[in-house]
Structures are given as C-alpha cells and as structure tokens.
Design a protein around this motif. Structure first.
Motif, mmCIF file in Angstrom:
data_model
loop_
_atom_site.group_PDB
_atom_site.id
_atom_site.type_symbol
_atom_site.label_atom_id
_atom_site.label_comp_id
_atom_site.label_asym_id
_atom_site.label_seq_id
_atom_site.Cartn_x
_atom_site.Cartn_y
_atom_site.Cartn_z
ATOM 1 N N ASN A 112 0.806 -1.222 0.000
ATOM 2 C CA ASN A 112 0.000 0.000 0.000
ATOM 3 C C ASN A 112 0.840 1.272 0.000
ATOM 4 O O ASN A 112 0.382 2.319 -0.460
ATOM 5 C CB ASN A 112 -0.951 0.019 1.198
ATOM 6 C CG ASN A 112 -2.121 -0.904 1.010
ATOM 7 O OD1 ASN A 112 -2.463 -1.278 -0.108
ATOM 8 N ND2 ASN A 112 -2.744 -1.284 2.104
ATOM 9 N N ILE A 113 2.051 1.197 0.516
ATOM 10 C CA ILE A 113 2.886 2.399 0.602
ATOM 11 C C ILE A 113 4.070 2.367 -0.359
ATOM 12 O O ILE A 113 4.873 3.297 -0.377
ATOM 13 C CB ILE A 113 3.390 2.626 2.044
ATOM 14 C CG1 ILE A 113 4.282 1.479 2.503
ATOM 15 C CG2 ILE A 113 2.229 2.869 2.994
ATOM 16 C CD1 ILE A 113 5.042 1.741 3.779
ATOM 17 N N ALA A 114 4.186 1.333 -1.156
ATOM 18 C CA ALA A 114 5.363 1.125 -2.006
ATOM 19 C C ALA A 114 5.670 2.311 -2.918
ATOM 20 O O ALA A 114 6.838 2.624 -3.153
ATOM 21 C CB ALA A 114 5.197 -0.143 -2.828
ATOM 22 N N ALA A 134 2.668 12.015 5.857
ATOM 23 C CA ALA A 134 1.235 12.227 6.053
ATOM 24 C C ALA A 134 0.570 10.980 6.619
ATOM 25 O O ALA A 134 -0.314 11.075 7.476
ATOM 26 C CB ALA A 134 0.575 12.624 4.734
ATOM 27 N N THR A 135 1.001 9.818 6.173
ATOM 28 C CA THR A 135 0.463 8.565 6.691
ATOM 29 C C THR A 135 0.744 8.429 8.178
ATOM 30 O O THR A 135 -0.139 8.079 8.967
ATOM 31 C CB THR A 135 1.071 7.365 5.927
ATOM 32 O OG1 THR A 135 0.696 7.458 4.553
ATOM 33 C CG2 THR A 135 0.599 6.040 6.499
ATOM 34 N N PRO A 193 -0.932 -1.752 13.586
ATOM 35 C CA PRO A 193 -0.096 -2.674 12.796
ATOM 36 C C PRO A 193 0.685 -1.957 11.701
ATOM 37 O O PRO A 193 1.864 -2.249 11.475
ATOM 38 C CB PRO A 193 -1.105 -3.663 12.207
ATOM 39 C CG PRO A 193 -2.260 -3.634 13.156
ATOM 40 C CD PRO A 193 -2.328 -2.196 13.621
ATOM 41 N N GLY A 194 0.060 -1.002 11.048
ATOM 42 C CA GLY A 194 0.752 -0.250 10.001
ATOM 43 C C GLY A 194 1.911 0.551 10.549
ATOM 44 O O GLY A 194 2.994 0.582 9.967
ATOM 45 N N LEU A 195 1.695 1.190 11.692
ATOM 46 C CA LEU A 195 2.782 1.932 12.325
ATOM 47 C C LEU A 195 3.902 0.992 12.744
ATOM 48 O O LEU A 195 5.082 1.336 12.654
ATOM 49 C CB LEU A 195 2.263 2.712 13.533
ATOM 50 C CG LEU A 195 1.396 3.928 13.223
ATOM 51 C CD1 LEU A 195 0.798 4.490 14.505
ATOM 52 C CD2 LEU A 195 2.191 4.984 12.477
ATOM 53 N N GLY A 196 3.531 -0.202 13.177
ATOM 54 C CA GLY A 196 4.537 -1.195 13.546
ATOM 55 C C GLY A 196 5.399 -1.597 12.365
ATOM 56 O O GLY A 196 6.625 -1.725 12.488
ATOM 57 N N VAL A 197 4.791 -1.777 11.216
ATOM 58 C CA VAL A 197 5.536 -2.137 10.009
ATOM 59 C C VAL A 197 6.455 -0.978 9.606
ATOM 60 O O VAL A 197 7.620 -1.189 9.252
ATOM 61 C CB VAL A 197 4.582 -2.517 8.856
ATOM 62 C CG1 VAL A 197 5.334 -2.670 7.547
ATOM 63 C CG2 VAL A 197 3.841 -3.806 9.187
ATOM 64 N N VAL A 210 1.598 10.883 10.376
ATOM 65 C CA VAL A 210 0.923 11.947 11.129
ATOM 66 C C VAL A 210 -0.558 11.622 11.296
ATOM 67 O O VAL A 210 -1.107 11.738 12.397
ATOM 68 C CB VAL A 210 1.130 13.318 10.445
ATOM 69 C CG1 VAL A 210 0.232 14.382 11.053
ATOM 70 C CG2 VAL A 210 2.593 13.734 10.541
ATOM 71 N N ASP A 211 -1.193 11.182 10.236
ATOM 72 C CA ASP A 211 -2.616 10.832 10.290
ATOM 73 C C ASP A 211 -2.861 9.702 11.283
ATOM 74 O O ASP A 211 -3.774 9.773 12.105
ATOM 75 C CB ASP A 211 -3.103 10.446 8.898
ATOM 76 C CG ASP A 211 -4.590 10.156 8.865
ATOM 77 O OD1 ASP A 211 -5.378 11.008 9.332
ATOM 78 O OD2 ASP A 211 -4.966 9.071 8.375
ATOM 79 N N ALA A 212 -2.029 8.681 11.226
ATOM 80 C CA ALA A 212 -2.206 7.534 12.129
ATOM 81 C C ALA A 212 -2.028 7.939 13.586
ATOM 82 O O ALA A 212 -2.801 7.530 14.459
ATOM 83 C CB ALA A 212 -1.228 6.419 11.765
ATOM 84 N N VAL A 213 -1.031 8.756 13.860
ATOM 85 C CA VAL A 213 -0.758 9.177 15.239
ATOM 86 C C VAL A 213 -1.846 10.115 15.745
ATOM 87 O O VAL A 213 -2.326 9.985 16.875
ATOM 88 C CB VAL A 213 0.647 9.818 15.336
ATOM 89 C CG1 VAL A 213 0.856 10.457 16.697
ATOM 90 C CG2 VAL A 213 1.722 8.777 15.052
ATOM 91 N N GLN A 214 -2.256 11.070 14.922
ATOM 92 C CA GLN A 214 -3.268 12.032 15.351
ATOM 93 C C GLN A 214 -4.621 11.367 15.585
ATOM 94 O O GLN A 214 -5.325 11.718 16.519
ATOM 95 C CB GLN A 214 -3.406 13.166 14.332
ATOM 96 C CG GLN A 214 -2.259 14.142 14.388
ATOM 97 C CD GLN A 214 -2.378 15.270 13.382
ATOM 98 O OE1 GLN A 214 -3.195 15.234 12.476
ATOM 99 N NE2 GLN A 214 -1.528 16.267 13.530
ATOM 100 N N ASN A 215 -4.983 10.425 14.730
ATOM 101 C CA ASN A 215 -6.274 9.750 14.887
ATOM 102 C C ASN A 215 -6.283 8.804 16.068
ATOM 103 O O ASN A 215 -7.315 8.606 16.694
ATOM 104 C CB ASN A 215 -6.668 9.002 13.607
ATOM 105 C CG ASN A 215 -7.118 9.936 12.514
ATOM 106 O OD1 ASN A 215 -7.606 11.027 12.773
ATOM 107 N ND2 ASN A 215 -6.953 9.504 11.276
ATOM 108 N N GLY A 216 -5.139 8.210 16.361
ATOM 109 C CA GLY A 216 -5.029 7.324 17.512
ATOM 110 C C GLY A 216 -5.897 6.084 17.437
ATOM 111 O O GLY A 216 -6.232 5.501 18.463
ATOM 112 N N GLU A 217 -6.264 5.662 16.237
ATOM 113 C CA GLU A 217 -7.127 4.490 16.088
ATOM 114 C C GLU A 217 -6.314 3.209 16.225
ATOM 115 O O GLU A 217 -5.232 3.072 15.670
ATOM 116 C CB GLU A 217 -7.819 4.518 14.725
ATOM 117 C CG GLU A 217 -8.772 5.677 14.560
ATOM 118 C CD GLU A 217 -9.455 5.675 13.204
ATOM 119 O OE1 GLU A 217 -9.594 4.592 12.600
ATOM 120 O OE2 GLU A 217 -9.839 6.762 12.762
ATOM 121 N N GLU A 218 -6.864 2.268 16.950
ATOM 122 C CA GLU A 218 -6.192 0.988 17.180
ATOM 123 C C GLU A 218 -5.875 0.267 15.875
ATOM 124 O O GLU A 218 -4.843 -0.381 15.760
ATOM 125 C CB GLU A 218 -7.072 0.080 18.055
ATOM 126 C CG GLU A 218 -7.339 0.617 19.448
ATOM 127 C CD GLU A 218 -6.177 0.372 20.401
ATOM 128 O OE1 GLU A 218 -5.502 -0.660 20.275
ATOM 129 O OE2 GLU A 218 -5.961 1.228 21.273
#
Length: 73
Positions: A12-14, A23-24, A38-42, A26-34
């Motif tokens: 998805n990010i290739a 942006a990916t 996994p994406g942040l872990g990768v 920042v969006d993930a951190v700001q939204n704080g959704e569980e």
C-alpha cells in the motif's frame, strides 16, 4: 504479525514519496485508532532495520522519555 498483513501494508505504501509517508504517519498518530497500530509497527520495523546504532539509541531514548511522560501525566 501475519506476514500477509505486513506485505499488504508495504504494498500500500510502495509508491509513496516522503511527503505521503509523513502524512500517513501523522494521520495515524493524530487519529489514535487501534486499527492503525499494525501499520505503524511495520513502518517502525522499516525505520529500525535501516537505522545505524546511534539512530537506534536516539529512538530508544525518545521512546523512554515518551513512556515516562505518558505514565506520569
């Protein structure tokens, strides 16, 4: 983590450039959704694998400070 999930996230990010990757994150951190964890872990895994020892030590120190602030605040 399921290897297929890791491959799907990487796929998805290739084609993303630096701005899109930022942006990916920042969006993930700001939204704080569980579901974003996994994406942040990768992404963190990629960062870790491509970092030198000093960068890794800096990340560990920043993580330690963040954990302390989170548990004391």
């Amino acid at each position: 983590m399921d290897l297929n999930l890791r491959k799907a996230i990487l796929s998805n990010i290739a084609s993303n450039d630096q701005e899109q990757l930022e942006a990916t994150i920042v969006d993930a951190v700001q939204n704080g959704e569980e579901k974003m964890l996994p994406g942040l872990g990768v992404l963190f895994e990629l960062i870790w694998k491509h970092s030198d020892e000093q960068d890794k030590q800096d990340m560990i120190e920043a993580l330690e400070q963040g954990v302390k602030q989170s548990t004391n605040g």
